[in-house]
Design an enzyme around this catalytic site. Structure first.
Site, PDB file in Angstrom:
ATOM      1  N   SER A  67      -9.726   2.011   3.088  1.00  0.00           N
ATOM      2  CA  SER A  67      -8.858   2.786   2.234  1.00  0.00           C
ATOM      3  C   SER A  67      -7.903   1.946   1.388  1.00  0.00           C
ATOM      4  CB  SER A  67      -8.049   3.757   3.099  1.00  0.00           C
ATOM      5  OG  SER A  67      -7.199   3.043   3.982  1.00  0.00           O
TER       6      SER A  67
ATOM      7  N   SER B 118      -9.929  -0.673   7.119  1.00  0.00           N
ATOM      8  CA  SER B 118      -9.399  -0.503   5.758  1.00  0.00           C
ATOM      9  C   SER B 118      -8.805  -1.731   5.102  1.00  0.00           C
ATOM     10  CB  SER B 118      -8.350   0.598   5.745  1.00  0.00           C
ATOM     11  OG  SER B 118      -8.991   1.836   5.715  1.00  0.00           O
TER      12      SER B 118
ATOM     13  N   LYS C 189       0.838  -1.203   0.000  1.00  0.00           N
ATOM     14  CA  LYS C 189       0.000   0.000   0.000  1.00  0.00           C
ATOM     15  C   LYS C 189       0.877   1.259   0.000  1.00  0.00           C
ATOM     16  CE  LYS C 189      -3.825   1.984   2.758  1.00  0.00           C
ATOM     17  NZ  LYS C 189      -4.704   1.761   3.914  1.00  0.00           N
TER      18      LYS C 189
HETATM   19  N1  GLN Z   1     -12.958   4.104   6.616  1.00  0.00           N
HETATM   20  C1  GLN Z   1     -12.285   4.340   7.852  1.00  0.00           C
HETATM   21  C2  GLN Z   1     -11.792   5.763   7.911  1.00  0.00           C
HETATM   22  O1  GLN Z   1     -11.971   6.447   6.988  1.00  0.00           O
HETATM   23  C3  GLN Z   1     -11.172   3.366   8.031  1.00  0.00           C
HETATM   24  C4  GLN Z   1      -9.908   3.783   7.434  1.00  0.00           C
HETATM   25  C5  GLN Z   1      -8.765   2.897   7.758  1.00  0.00           C
HETATM   26  O2  GLN Z   1      -8.920   1.837   8.355  1.00  0.00           O
HETATM   27  N2  GLN Z   1      -7.569   3.357   7.387  1.00  0.00           N
HETATM   28  O3  GLN Z   1     -11.243   6.199   8.885  1.00  0.00           O
END
Ligand code: GLN
Length: 475
Positions: free
Chosen positions: A151, A175, A76
């Site tokens: 994400s 995410s 990532k």
């Molecule tokens: N969707 C969640 C957020 O926006 C999780 C993001 C993540 O786990 N990096 O914070």
């Protein structure tokens, strides 16, 4: 060239000398090229991956290759890798080159994994659809008009579309698990502190975890056992010993399973997801496991707690991006103050700015006690509830997400609707316990459904073994 799905298949093929690492890398490079429109990769390390493959082929010939020889991994764009760019999918880190390598990646390289490239994600890991990326959106390979989740959307699609064997993502509030559910692959978030965060560009430090996407539980468990463990560069990483998870996958116990009434009765839950989750619970009962309904009165407090604490931590973590030392600097400044202001206004995207402002507000002198301190207290309640429940039960089962992958733009103008997508994933994040998302059938549109299994802290071995059993049950 045959299609590899799991590392086990790759290993067998290498053992029988039907293939070599160079051909495996070439196979993935070809797939990456054919599927370039999915926009999963931000950068492909074609040359270095092939060179690495040749070196590992030599080691294989000599019989001294590492445990991951032949595994091709994507990372990532939030993980540093020496000599390579890392942008956190943000304009503010455009052109930034890593000065060191993430410990988790280094441990995979030391076992002869091949890193094939950098994967798209939501900016600084903030989002649930991969629409908040300076590199553009990632398409879900199951239906290209739909989001891959976020994400770590690029990491999920890279495995879904067979662009690499496994990939690394990060999971702060879901995410890894949410995009895994949206794309029909396996996504694992370990216990907080199980894997070193050294090299991971911080979003919310008390939540951030590096996680893994794979097609099989065994591959996931193998990568985890190699990545996990204490690291002197991350003082929060656990000193508990790491078990050989991939060799402990046999499951022959009768499990005690709980499901949370409020999750299955949530009005946000898509009917097919509810039906498939209930079907698994029924199946477990018929196999002789105990399955009990439990009340979870704190469900309504979970998202506010998560979003107050993570935005607070983000506002502090992201204060380092100011245009002075590295990354983007505005060309339009006329004095020092305008340099800071314009750099940050131009460098960060809308969602990241919204969270920095929200986080600054909840930490401000007049509101600190009302929001930040209160949320810390509620976090403790949620953590205690979850850990106590997991003393009475071996596993908690719930859907990974309230809906399957939605269409692009569906939630763009409505941040709250987007935050609701994280309803079921944030409990494990707020509590720090491990959680995995497993494929659990499809909805009427043919979109993958995810099943989430949660276990108590440092019970990764038990979680993988039960997951392995569940995948056998559902296949
Ligand atoms: N969707 C969640 C957020 O926006 C999780 C993001 C993540 O786990 N990096 O914070």
């Amino acid at each position: 060239m045959e299609k590899f799905i799991s590392f086990d298949e790759i290993k067998k093929s290498l053992e029988k000398k039907e293939t070599d690492c160079r051909s495996i890398v070439q196979h993935y490079l070809k797939n990456i090229e054919t599927k370039a429109h999915l926009n999963a990769f931000v950068e492909v390390y074609e040359q270095s991956a092939l060179e690495q493959a040749d070196l590992i082929d030599q080691k294989l010939a000599k019989g001294n290759a590492g445990k991951l020889a032949g595994m091709v991994v994507g990372i990532k764009d939030l993980l540093c890798y020496t000599g390579h760019e890392a942008n956190a999918s943000s304009k503010i880190l455009k052109g930034f080159e890593s000065q060191f390598t993430t410990t988790a990646i280094q441990r995979l390289l030391d076992e002869d994994a091949i890193v094939i490239g950098r994967l798209n994600c939501d900016e600084f890991g903030m989002g649930s659809s991969n629409e908040n990326s300076a590199h553009g959106k990632v398409l879900n390979a199951a239906d290209e008009s739909r989001v891959p989740g976020g994400s770590s959307g690029g990491s999920a699609v890279a495995v879904q579309a067979n662009l690499c064997t496994t990939s690394l993502g990060t999971d702060t509030g879901g995410s890894v698990r949410q995009p895994a559910a949206f794309t029909g692959v396996i996504g694992m978030k370990p216990t907080y502190s199980r894997v070193s965060r050294w090299g991971l560009i911080a979003y919310a430090s008390s939540f951030d975890c590096i996680g893994i996407f794979s097609h099989t539980v065994k591959d996931n468990a193998l990568v985890m056992e190699i990545m996990a463990g204490h690291d002197e560069f991350d003082s929060t990483s656990s000193r508990k010993s790491v078990l050989p998870y991939s060799q402990l996958l046999h499951f022959d116990k009768k499990a005690k399973v709980a499901y949370l009434k409020e999750t299955l009765e949530s009005p946000a839950l898509q009917p097919e997801i509810k039906a498939n989750t209930l079907a698994i619970l029924e199946r477990l009962k018929s196999e002789g496991h105990s399955v009990d309904e439990v009340n979870f009165p704190l469900l309504d407090f979970i998202l506010p707690t998560y979003y107050i604490l993570t935005t607070a931590e983000a506002s502090s973590n992201l204060s380092r991006f100011d245009g002075v030392k590295y990354g983007y600097r505005t060309p339009n400044a006329h004095n020092l103050e305008s340099m800071y202001k314009l750099t940050r206004s131009e460098g960060f995207g809308e969602e990241v700015k919204r969270r920095i402002m929200l986080g600054t507000f909840v930490l401000s002198a007049s509101y600190h006690d009302a929001y930040f301190t209160k949320a810390q207290k509620v976090r403790r309640l949620i953590k205690d509830f979850t850990e106590n429940l997991l003393k009475d039960f071996d596993y908690i089962i719930m859907p990974t997400t309230p809906s399957t992958a939605f269409k692009f733009g569906e939630h763009s103008g409505n941040p709250v609707a987007m935050y609701l997508e994280d309803l079921f994933t944030v409990q494990a994040s707020v509590s720090g316990v491990p959680a995995i998302s497993l494929p659990n059938g499809k909805d009427e549109q043919g979109m993958p459904i995810g099943l989430q299994v949660i276990c108590n802290s440092f019970k990764e071995a038990e979680l993988y073994a039960f997951s392995n059993y569940l995948t056998e049950l559902t296949s």
